[in-house]
Structure formats: structure tokens, C-alpha cells
Motif scaffolding. Sequence first.
Motif, mmCIF file in Angstrom:
data_model
loop_
_atom_site.group_PDB
_atom_site.id
_atom_site.type_symbol
_atom_site.label_atom_id
_atom_site.label_comp_id
_atom_site.label_asym_id
_atom_site.label_seq_id
_atom_site.Cartn_x
_atom_site.Cartn_y
_atom_site.Cartn_z
ATOM 1 N N PRO A 127 84.178 68.781 10.862
ATOM 2 C CA PRO A 127 85.373 69.517 11.406
ATOM 3 C C PRO A 127 86.580 68.620 11.497
ATOM 4 O O PRO A 127 86.463 67.680 12.577
ATOM 5 C CB PRO A 127 84.905 70.042 12.559
ATOM 6 C CG PRO A 127 83.926 69.372 13.268
ATOM 7 C CD PRO A 127 83.303 68.577 12.029
ATOM 8 N N CYS A 128 87.459 68.753 10.747
ATOM 9 C CA CYS A 128 88.803 67.668 10.762
ATOM 10 C C CYS A 128 90.141 68.459 11.036
ATOM 11 O O CYS A 128 90.280 69.423 10.476
ATOM 12 C CB CYS A 128 88.717 66.863 9.559
ATOM 13 S SG CYS A 128 87.405 65.997 9.259
ATOM 14 N N THR A 129 90.635 67.884 11.871
ATOM 15 C CA THR A 129 92.237 68.253 12.016
ATOM 16 C C THR A 129 93.230 67.407 11.347
ATOM 17 O O THR A 129 92.780 66.252 11.381
ATOM 18 C CB THR A 129 92.641 68.475 13.467
ATOM 19 O OG1 THR A 129 92.439 67.337 14.056
ATOM 20 C CG2 THR A 129 91.841 69.404 14.324
ATOM 21 N N PRO A 130 94.342 67.856 10.788
ATOM 22 C CA PRO A 130 95.170 66.755 10.100
ATOM 23 C C PRO A 130 95.837 65.809 10.940
ATOM 24 O O PRO A 130 96.223 64.720 10.242
ATOM 25 C CB PRO A 130 96.188 67.843 9.511
ATOM 26 C CG PRO A 130 96.338 68.994 10.459
ATOM 27 C CD PRO A 130 94.797 69.066 10.980
ATOM 28 N N ASP A 131 95.825 65.759 12.309
ATOM 29 C CA ASP A 131 96.426 64.814 13.067
ATOM 30 C C ASP A 131 95.239 63.873 13.702
ATOM 31 O O ASP A 131 95.898 63.037 14.599
ATOM 32 C CB ASP A 131 97.196 65.399 14.172
ATOM 33 C CG ASP A 131 96.486 66.375 15.346
ATOM 34 O OD1 ASP A 131 95.550 66.464 14.867
ATOM 35 O OD2 ASP A 131 97.166 66.568 16.077
ATOM 36 N N MET A 132 94.176 64.151 13.198
ATOM 37 C CA MET A 132 92.863 63.168 13.428
ATOM 38 C C MET A 132 92.760 63.269 15.026
ATOM 39 O O MET A 132 91.862 62.185 15.321
ATOM 40 C CB MET A 132 93.497 61.702 12.987
ATOM 41 C CG MET A 132 93.550 61.794 11.572
ATOM 42 S SD MET A 132 94.338 60.193 10.945
ATOM 43 C CE MET A 132 96.045 60.646 11.221
#
Length: 413
Positions: free
Chosen positions: A353-358
Motif C-alpha cells: 500500500p503506497c502513497t505518492p508522498d512516501m
Amino acid sequence: MAKDVIVLGAGIVGVSVALHLRQRGFDVVLVDRRAPGEETSFGNAGLIEASSVVPYAFPRDWRTVLRYARNGSTALRYDVRSLPSYARWLARFWWESAPVRLQAAARDMLPLIGRSVAEHEAFIERAGLADLVRPTGWLEAYRAADAFEREALDAQRIATTHGLDVRILDRAGLSGVEASLDGGYAGAIHWTDPRSVSDPGALTKGYARLFEREGGRIVRGDAATLEQRGAAWRVQTDDGPIEAEAAVVALGAWSDRVLRPLGYRVPLMAKRGYHMHYASTAKAPLLRPVVDIEGGYVVAPMRRGLRLTTGVELAGRDRPPNPVQLDLAERAARPVFGLGRRLDDKPWLGLRPCTPDMRPVIGPAERHPGLWFAFGHAHHGLTLGPVTGRLLAEMMTGETPFTDPAPYRVGRF
């Protein structure tokens, strides 16, 4: 059934949240459609990555981007049909990966990474799971000499800045540390601070057993049934409906499916990854995980055998598995690591599960009292599970958090 807190998701993050809350006296029920540790927490490379102080970013080198665009890399592949649904996410990821913003992300993640091993060790001691964890560190292995020399200098700088222990191994030094490797590498960077886990799924299940021994309860249920009922939260389970004053969403790549009906639009993407276990034909046992940097895969010694884990596949969560990436990695790794016959009936597929701002999402829902979030840990779910549990429990109990939780708030999106 009335409980103080419902924790949705029995992966490493959800189990860790439940444990920390139970330790602080909360009456907690952990709800999942499957048994603990059987989704993404089961299939990773088994690394507690205390040295990974810089998040995995979108490459800024045009040669690397061009190589990935050709879709023949073992490190990253993409499903053409899925790309339109990822376009906005990837654009934001590219923007967030600019050097100045990447440095900010690294600063924000450092308090979590820095405490990751200590928080795991506290759980491991209480749960009696020391046999699953090895203080061997892990190796970044390089096939190209120029890349090895360049990255070795950068590794020494990072180690000095953050107080990490690193060893630079030339070809002969690498053979001395890992006698099982049959050539192929110009050298390796040995990060000694991380821990390696011989069975990540068993570690999560062990933490879950500790939670039950200390008075917590685990039930099967459907997180999608979560609803607000006055001042309480309710979810349907196999044991009937459960209500509690608070609920925690720790569902990894599936978290957005619960959040979306409540009006939260978190840009969460699932980076897919595969693994397969192999019998070893090497002349000596592999002692620690090895990351083949150019190859984009990891080979790690596990209780079941040698586990080969792939890089990233960009494909919709519900797209059928594609064996190409694993097959390419296997072809490259087999002669170097002595991979023998396959031990699994089919490759395992998991979702990171990844968000674009890491950065993960950790903290309260801003429009729903009693609702809390703990998801979006990308490649570091195993690493950050216990420390996330501590931070969220401190916030929920009104304790002074060990670090400022502002960088992880859901409102940043």
C-alpha cells in the motif's frame, strides 16, 4: 458485543496497533476476513530495514525511466490496461520524488525508521520469537563495478550522517561473507543494523498470539461493513455485530475501500509483488537477504527455503497474476544463488500500500470522531508495524507522542 476499540486488519500494522492498545488497558477486538499475517505481511522479503532512511522514489535519471518504459525490467513492470488508473498517482509520485521533497520525506520518516528495530525487539522478547529473527543485516549487491563504487561512497555518507553501521565489500570480501554466492557481483554494501526474519507470516501470527494471551480477541469479519452508529462504530463479524467507541483502519492496500464511502479520498496505490520458494543447490547456506540492485529482486533465506521476491508490478488490484516478472528474476538469480526446484504450487502475489508522498497515514480521521488510520507503509510495512502501533496508541490515549505525527496526517491529501 461492546469493545473499546475495533482494529480492522490483522496484518503486521493492525496486530501491532492492537497490541499497543491492549498494553495500555484498552478492550480491543481485531477483525479481519482471514487469519493474522496471511496477506501482504506474509509475503515480503523479511527485512526490518533500519538502514532504509531514504524512501523508494520515482527515478529521476532518464536512462532508468526509459528502461522501465520498455517494460522489460525485473525491477518494475506495468500492466498497460491499468496505467490510465495510475496516471495521476504516478504524476504526483514523480513530483514528490524531486530531490528537495525526497529529503523532506526522508526527514519525516527517520523517527519511525530509527525506532523500528527497538519496537520489534520489545515484541519479540514478550512473544518469545527470537528464533525467527537474525541480526545479520542485509546486502546490496552490485554487478557493475562503477555503480558499486559510486553507491559505496553514498552509503558511507548516509551511514555517517545517521549513525548506521555499514561495511563495503569488494568481490573477495563478499565471497568471504556469503560463500553461497557463485560470482556475478563486483561488490556489495553490507548494512549490519537491520534484522532479517525467517518467516514474516509466523512473526505476525506470533504477535497476534501475544495479543490474545494478553486479553485481546481476534474474530473474522467484513471491514467493508464498518458504519457509524451514533457515537459508536459497528462492524459485522462471524460472531455477530461488534460496536466500539473507536475504530482503527489498518487494512493496507484495501484501506481506501473502507474510507471512500466515508468521504476520504486518499491516493493509495497497490504496488504488486510476487515471491516463490526454492530448494538450495548452493555450496553453502545463504546467511542473509541479498538485494540484486541491477536485477531488482531479493533472495532471502527463509524457513521454507530460499525466497525470491520481485520488484514492483503496476497493475490493478484485481488483475490476474502475471508470471513474467518472477520468471525473469528467477532466470537471473538461479545460477548465482543456486536456486533449485520450486517449492510452492504457484507464485504468491501481494499488494504493497503506497502513497505518492512516501509517508504512511497515521492518526485521527478529521471528520469522524473515534475513527483512526494506520496504513500506507509501502515497502516498509513489516519494518514499521510495531513503531506505528506505538505512535497511534500514544495519540489515542493522549500520551505525548515520541515524535511529531503531523507528517502522517490524512489531511495532507
